[in-house]
Motif scaffolding. Structure first.
Motif, PDB file in Angstrom:
ATOM      1  N   GLU A  20       0.813  -1.216   0.000  1.00  0.00           N
ATOM      2  CA  GLU A  20       0.000   0.000   0.000  1.00  0.00           C
ATOM      3  C   GLU A  20       0.848   1.269   0.000  1.00  0.00           C
ATOM      4  O   GLU A  20       0.327   2.380   0.000  1.00  0.00           O
ATOM      5  CB  GLU A  20      -0.956   0.010   1.205  1.00  0.00           C
ATOM      6  N   MET A  45       3.178   4.074  -1.648  1.00  0.00           N
ATOM      7  CA  MET A  45       3.486   4.641  -2.959  1.00  0.00           C
ATOM      8  C   MET A  45       4.737   5.494  -2.809  1.00  0.00           C
ATOM      9  O   MET A  45       4.752   6.485  -2.076  1.00  0.00           O
ATOM     10  CB  MET A  45       2.349   5.504  -3.495  1.00  0.00           C
ATOM     11  N   ASN A  74       7.288  -7.341  -4.147  1.00  0.00           N
ATOM     12  CA  ASN A  74       6.101  -6.544  -3.845  1.00  0.00           C
ATOM     13  C   ASN A  74       4.958  -7.071  -4.713  1.00  0.00           C
ATOM     14  O   ASN A  74       5.049  -7.061  -5.950  1.00  0.00           O
ATOM     15  CB  ASN A  74       6.389  -5.070  -4.160  1.00  0.00           C
ATOM     16  N   PRO A  75       3.861  -7.561  -4.079  1.00  0.00           N
ATOM     17  CA  PRO A  75       2.834  -8.231  -4.886  1.00  0.00           C
ATOM     18  C   PRO A  75       2.144  -7.325  -5.910  1.00  0.00           C
ATOM     19  O   PRO A  75       1.563  -7.848  -6.870  1.00  0.00           O
ATOM     20  CB  PRO A  75       1.839  -8.736  -3.832  1.00  0.00           C
ATOM     21  N   VAL A  76       2.209  -6.021  -5.738  1.00  0.00           N
ATOM     22  CA  VAL A  76       1.503  -5.144  -6.695  1.00  0.00           C
ATOM     23  C   VAL A  76       2.132  -5.165  -8.086  1.00  0.00           C
ATOM     24  O   VAL A  76       1.542  -4.665  -9.039  1.00  0.00           O
ATOM     25  CB  VAL A  76       1.409  -3.683  -6.204  1.00  0.00           C
ATOM     26  N   TYR A  77       3.330  -5.767  -8.212  1.00  0.00           N
ATOM     27  CA  TYR A  77       3.981  -5.815  -9.521  1.00  0.00           C
ATOM     28  C   TYR A  77       3.535  -7.006 -10.368  1.00  0.00           C
ATOM     29  O   TYR A  77       3.779  -7.020 -11.575  1.00  0.00           O
ATOM     30  CB  TYR A  77       5.498  -5.844  -9.373  1.00  0.00           C
ATOM     31  N   GLY A  87      -5.951  -3.159  -3.844  1.00  0.00           N
ATOM     32  CA  GLY A  87      -5.208  -2.109  -3.162  1.00  0.00           C
ATOM     33  C   GLY A  87      -5.332  -0.753  -3.824  1.00  0.00           C
ATOM     34  O   GLY A  87      -6.194  -0.526  -4.681  1.00  0.00           O
ATOM     35  N   ARG A  88      -4.476   0.156  -3.437  1.00  0.00           N
ATOM     36  CA  ARG A  88      -4.559   1.554  -3.854  1.00  0.00           C
ATOM     37  C   ARG A  88      -4.387   1.729  -5.347  1.00  0.00           C
ATOM     38  O   ARG A  88      -4.866   2.726  -5.899  1.00  0.00           O
ATOM     39  CB  ARG A  88      -3.514   2.392  -3.106  1.00  0.00           C
ATOM     40  N   PHE A  89      -3.693   0.813  -6.000  1.00  0.00           N
ATOM     41  CA  PHE A  89      -3.393   1.024  -7.417  1.00  0.00           C
ATOM     42  C   PHE A  89      -4.488   0.475  -8.335  1.00  0.00           C
ATOM     43  O   PHE A  89      -4.520   0.796  -9.520  1.00  0.00           O
ATOM     44  CB  PHE A  89      -2.039   0.398  -7.776  1.00  0.00           C
ATOM     45  N   ARG A 128       2.653   9.302 -10.654  1.00  0.00           N
ATOM     46  CA  ARG A 128       1.785   8.131 -10.490  1.00  0.00           C
ATOM     47  C   ARG A 128       2.572   6.898 -10.915  1.00  0.00           C
ATOM     48  O   ARG A 128       3.591   7.010 -11.597  1.00  0.00           O
ATOM     49  CB  ARG A 128       0.509   8.267 -11.322  1.00  0.00           C
ATOM     50  N   TYR A 129       2.098   5.729 -10.481  1.00  0.00           N
ATOM     51  CA  TYR A 129       2.702   4.481 -10.930  1.00  0.00           C
ATOM     52  C   TYR A 129       2.156   4.138 -12.317  1.00  0.00           C
ATOM     53  O   TYR A 129       1.005   4.467 -12.645  1.00  0.00           O
ATOM     54  CB  TYR A 129       2.382   3.354  -9.947  1.00  0.00           C
TER      55      TYR A 129
END
Lengths: 143, 196
Positions: free
Chosen positions: A81, A83, B53-56, B65-67, B128-129
């Motif tokens: 979470e 950024m 990092n699981p968001v990748y 999540g946030r993305f 931003r990502y």
């Protein structure tokens, strides 16, 4: 250190908090894998003959890799979470095979940003040659 | 900061300050990245850096999540716009990825004898990502060139440029400031040369 699968709450992180120390075992494969994954084909990052002819002690980590590892060091702690907003580093000596790179960090500021907190983390990556990179990472976390 | 007008090398570099860096045929326009942001290059990076990092790459975790979905590691920003390299001859080109040559302060300082190069600062900022499908453009602008400095490596100049990254809608997604010391190794203190 393995990657956090959840994030801490921003409210639970205080100024002065230390990140878990982490040591990267720098090998030739680590240097080459990072260079190629970042699409950097400069021979100083894969050819020892070329690197030593340029006056370097060995092949060395490229800057994109340094940023990649700094980012990983931060989110291994701050989780999915987080950024990352900014990675500002001053570059020192080279990161070379056989010299483990030791990462450390400390929260130096916390401020509110809507329903989130913004943190500054002072980071250092050093080996036996001295500081490889020092600087500040700025990141957001939910409250 | 105004340049040292009594230094002919520094004066010759003034033409670059505040200007985009690139071949004249690009006319100062941002250059399109060879590839859009994509899963295979993200996973190559994830494995190279062992960044789990699981968001990748975990769509389930990332979408909760946030993305709102899988994103690229932020430090890949510069990677997306790296030129496609010509491997043969790269040693002879000093590591430059292709034959493209254009007027720039680093080459100008090479020709003036300041052949050493040391990167001193990198500052990456992320608005931003990035998500798969984003297709970036980048433009480099010379932000500043210092007056001549005496450093531990010899006399030299600090050259600073800023790369601005925009997406397919023209929105700025990130920036990178990069500073390099170009120095003359023959003037290193302690070699018996001119060390003032």
């Amino acid at each position: 250190m393995s990657a956090a699968q959840t994030s801490p709450r921003g409210a639970d992180i205080a100024v002065g908090a230390a990140l878990p120390d982490w040591e990267l075992n720098v090998t030739p494969t680590v240097v080459v894998a990072g260079a190629i994954a970042s699409r950097d084909f400069m021979p100083v990052h894969h050819s020892r003959d070329y690197a030593t002819a340029q006056g370097a002690p060995d092949i060395f980590l490229n800057i994109l890799s340094t940023n990649g590892y700094v980012s990983r060091f931060i989110t291994d702690w701050a989780g999915p979470e987080a950024m990352v907003r900014k990675i500002a580093i001053r570059l020192g000596g080279p990161a070379i095979p056989g010299q483990p790179l030791r990462f450390s960090g400390e929260v130096t500021d916390r401020r509110e940003d809507g329903d989130e907190f913004v943190f500054d983390v002072a980071i250092r990556a050093a080996n036996d040659l001295g500081d490889h990179a020092t600087g500040t990472v700025t990141l957001n976390l939910p409250r | 900061m105004s340049a040292d007008v009594d230094d002919p090398v520094r004066a010759s570099l003034e033409r670059f300050v505040g200007k985009p860096l690139g071949p004249p045929e690009e006319g100062g326009e941002p250059r399109l990245a060879p590839e859009a942001v994509n899963g295979p290059m993200i996973r190559h990076w994830v494995d190279a850096f062992d960044d789990r990092n699981p968001v990748y790459e975990n769509e389930t975790t990332a979408s909760e999540g946030r993305f709102g979905g899988v994103v690229a590691p932020p430090a890949m920003l510069q990677t997306w716009t790296m030129p496609r390299p010509k491997i043969q001859g790269i040693e002879a080109r000093g590591g430059a990825p292709d034959d493209m040559t254009f007027d720039n302060p680093v080459s100008a300082l090479d020709e003036a004898g300041y052949v050493g190069a040391l990167a001193t600062n990198s500052e990456l900022e992320f608005e931003r990502y990035l998500k798969p499908g984003d297709h970036l453009r980048s433009i480099n602008v010379i932000e500043s060139i210092s007056d001549q400095k005496m450093t531990g490596l010899g006399k030299g100049y600090f050259v600073t440029w800023v790369t601005t990254y925009t997406d397919q809608d023209g929105e700025v997604v990130g920036r990178q400031l990069f500073r390099v010391l170009k120095f003359d190794p023959s003037t290193i203190p302690g070699l018996g040369g001119d060390t003032k």
